[in-house]
Design a protein around this motif. Structure first.
Motif, short mmCIF file in Angstrom:
data_model
loop_
_atom_site.label_atom_id
_atom_site.label_comp_id
_atom_site.label_asym_id
_atom_site.label_seq_id
_atom_site.Cartn_x
_atom_site.Cartn_y
_atom_site.Cartn_z
N ASP A 1 0.86 -1.11 -0.10
CA ASP A 1 -0.09 0.02 -0.12
C ASP A 1 0.97 1.31 0.23
OD1 ASP A 1 -1.78 1.85 0.23
OD2 ASP A 1 -2.50 1.34 2.18
N LEU A 2 0.78 1.96 -1.25
CA LEU A 2 2.09 3.13 -1.15
C LEU A 2 1.35 4.23 -0.94
CD1 LEU A 2 3.84 2.14 -4.41
CD2 LEU A 2 4.40 1.62 -2.21
N GLY A 3 0.09 4.30 -0.22
CA GLY A 3 -0.80 5.43 0.12
C GLY A 3 -1.39 6.09 -0.75
N PHE A 4 -1.62 5.46 -2.13
CA PHE A 4 -2.48 6.39 -3.19
C PHE A 4 -4.06 5.66 -3.32
CE2 PHE A 4 1.93 6.23 -4.94
CZ PHE A 4 2.16 7.57 -4.52
N GLY A 5 -4.62 4.81 -2.17
CA GLY A 5 -5.83 4.38 -2.24
C GLY A 5 -5.90 3.00 -2.89
N PHE A 6 -4.79 2.44 -3.51
CA PHE A 6 -5.07 1.17 -4.35
C PHE A 6 -4.02 0.15 -3.86
CE2 PHE A 6 -6.16 4.75 -6.85
CZ PHE A 6 -7.45 4.43 -7.34
N PRO A 7 -4.16 -0.45 -2.58
CA PRO A 7 -3.37 -1.53 -1.94
C PRO A 7 -3.53 -2.72 -2.87
CG PRO A 7 -5.13 -1.30 -0.58
CD PRO A 7 -5.44 -0.08 -1.63
N GLU A 8 -2.35 -3.53 -3.22
CA GLU A 8 -2.66 -4.66 -3.89
C GLU A 8 -1.57 -5.73 -3.41
OE1 GLU A 8 -0.38 -4.16 -8.09
OE2 GLU A 8 -1.99 -2.51 -7.96
N PRO A 9 -1.86 -6.93 -3.73
CA PRO A 9 -0.86 -8.00 -3.39
C PRO A 9 0.10 -8.16 -4.52
CG PRO A 9 -3.07 -8.91 -3.73
CD PRO A 9 -3.23 -7.41 -3.86
N GLY A 10 1.32 -8.45 -4.26
CA GLY A 10 2.30 -8.59 -5.24
C GLY A 10 3.75 -8.82 -4.86
N SER A 11 4.62 -8.61 -5.68
CA SER A 11 6.24 -8.97 -5.24
C SER A 11 6.83 -7.47 -5.32
CB SER A 11 6.94 -9.80 -6.34
OG SER A 11 6.33 -10.93 -6.27
N PHE A 12 7.88 -7.31 -4.47
CA PHE A 12 8.47 -6.13 -4.35
C PHE A 12 9.91 -6.28 -3.62
CE2 PHE A 12 4.99 -6.65 -1.51
CZ PHE A 12 5.63 -6.71 -0.10
N SER A 13 10.76 -5.52 -4.15
CA SER A 13 12.32 -5.76 -3.68
C SER A 13 12.67 -5.25 -2.40
CB SER A 13 13.04 -5.03 -4.86
OG SER A 13 14.62 -4.90 -4.54
N LEU A 14 13.61 -6.29 -1.66
CA LEU A 14 13.77 -5.75 -0.04
C LEU A 14 14.66 -4.95 -0.35
CD1 LEU A 14 14.35 -6.25 2.65
CD2 LEU A 14 15.49 -8.28 2.25
N SER A 15 15.74 -5.07 -1.43
CA SER A 15 17.00 -3.95 -1.38
C SER A 15 16.51 -2.68 -1.78
CB SER A 15 17.94 -4.56 -2.60
OG SER A 15 17.58 -4.72 -3.85
N GLU A 16 15.46 -2.46 -2.60
CA GLU A 16 15.03 -1.47 -3.18
C GLU A 16 14.17 -0.55 -1.75
OE1 GLU A 16 12.31 -1.27 -6.33
OE2 GLU A 16 13.91 -2.18 -7.72
N ILE A 17 13.50 -1.35 -0.91
CA ILE A 17 12.95 -0.92 0.19
C ILE A 17 14.12 -0.43 1.25
CG2 ILE A 17 11.61 -1.53 2.38
CD1 ILE A 17 9.80 -3.22 0.47
N GLU A 18 14.87 -1.44 1.31
CA GLU A 18 16.11 -0.86 2.30
C GLU A 18 16.90 0.50 1.83
OE1 GLU A 18 17.61 -5.43 3.96
OE2 GLU A 18 18.31 -4.39 2.02
N ALA A 19 16.75 0.57 0.45
CA ALA A 19 17.66 1.86 0.13
C ALA A 19 16.89 3.04 0.01
CB ALA A 19 17.75 1.65 -1.62
N VAL A 20 15.54 3.22 0.43
CA VAL A 20 14.64 4.43 0.58
C VAL A 20 15.21 5.15 1.68
CG1 VAL A 20 12.28 5.40 1.23
CG2 VAL A 20 12.68 3.32 -0.23
N ARG A 21 15.40 6.40 1.09
CA ARG A 21 16.10 7.48 2.25
C ARG A 21 14.99 8.56 2.13
NH1 ARG A 21 17.68 4.30 4.21
NH2 ARG A 21 19.59 3.16 4.03
N LEU A 22 14.43 8.99 3.43
CA LEU A 22 13.38 9.79 3.64
C LEU A 22 14.00 10.86 4.47
CD1 LEU A 22 10.91 7.09 5.15
CD2 LEU A 22 10.98 8.10 2.84
N SER A 23 13.07 11.96 4.84
CA SER A 23 13.48 13.13 5.34
C SER A 23 14.07 12.91 6.77
CB SER A 23 12.30 13.96 5.95
OG SER A 23 11.48 14.52 4.67
N PHE A 24 15.11 13.74 7.30
CA PHE A 24 15.67 13.53 8.52
C PHE A 24 16.83 12.23 8.58
CE2 PHE A 24 11.53 15.39 9.28
CZ PHE A 24 12.15 16.96 9.50
#
Length: 135
Positions: A56-79
């Motif tokens: 669920d990326l927060g756009f109102g359309f959650p869905e089952p599927g595959s995603f990358s652990l390395s991409e999630i780990e690489a996300v850098r946010l504020s602060f």
């Protein structure tokens, strides 16, 4: 934060290696501490990077599927923050229940009453394996 402890990794790999398709209960929840993105993860492929679950990326359309652990780990946010693991998340329903409840609500929900109602609607009867709230 370490997203996958050795125990969580082992559980996800075991689910991913299952011989038959199963409606697994989510093992771990990741979330964006600065936004609305949430992932409920049930499986990890043998490549050690491909996760499966409900995104669920927060756009109102959650869905089952595959995603990358390395991409999630690489996300850098504020602060200097990154995606985090919910240390207190305990799944009580299979992924299909979370997915249907999220579809109806437009986002991942953890409200036990709502999830129980969806579970009953999907199965037609209450699941005796699901303990009552507070039980």
């Amino acid at each position: 934060m370490i997203l996958l402890t050795p125990e969580i990794r082992a559980r996800l790999l075991a689910n991913g290696a299952a011989e038959t398709e199963a409606d697994h209960v989510p093992v771990v929840k990741f979330f964006d501490p600065c936004g609305a993105a949430t992932w409920l993860v049930t499986e990890l492929d043998s490549d050690g990077d491909t996760l499966f679950g409900l995104a669920d990326l927060g756009f109102g359309f959650p869905e089952p599927g595959s995603f990358s652990l390395s991409e999630i780990e690489a996300v850098r946010l504020s602060f200097g923050l990154g995606i985090e693991r919910d240390l207190y998340f305990v799944a009580r329903f299979p992924l299909s229940v979370y997915a249907e409840a999220a579809r109806r609500a437009g986002g991942i929900v953890e409200d036990t009453d709502r999830l129980t109602a969806v579970s009953v609607a999907l199965k037609g009867t209450p699941d005796p394996e699901i303990p009552p709230v507070g039980g």
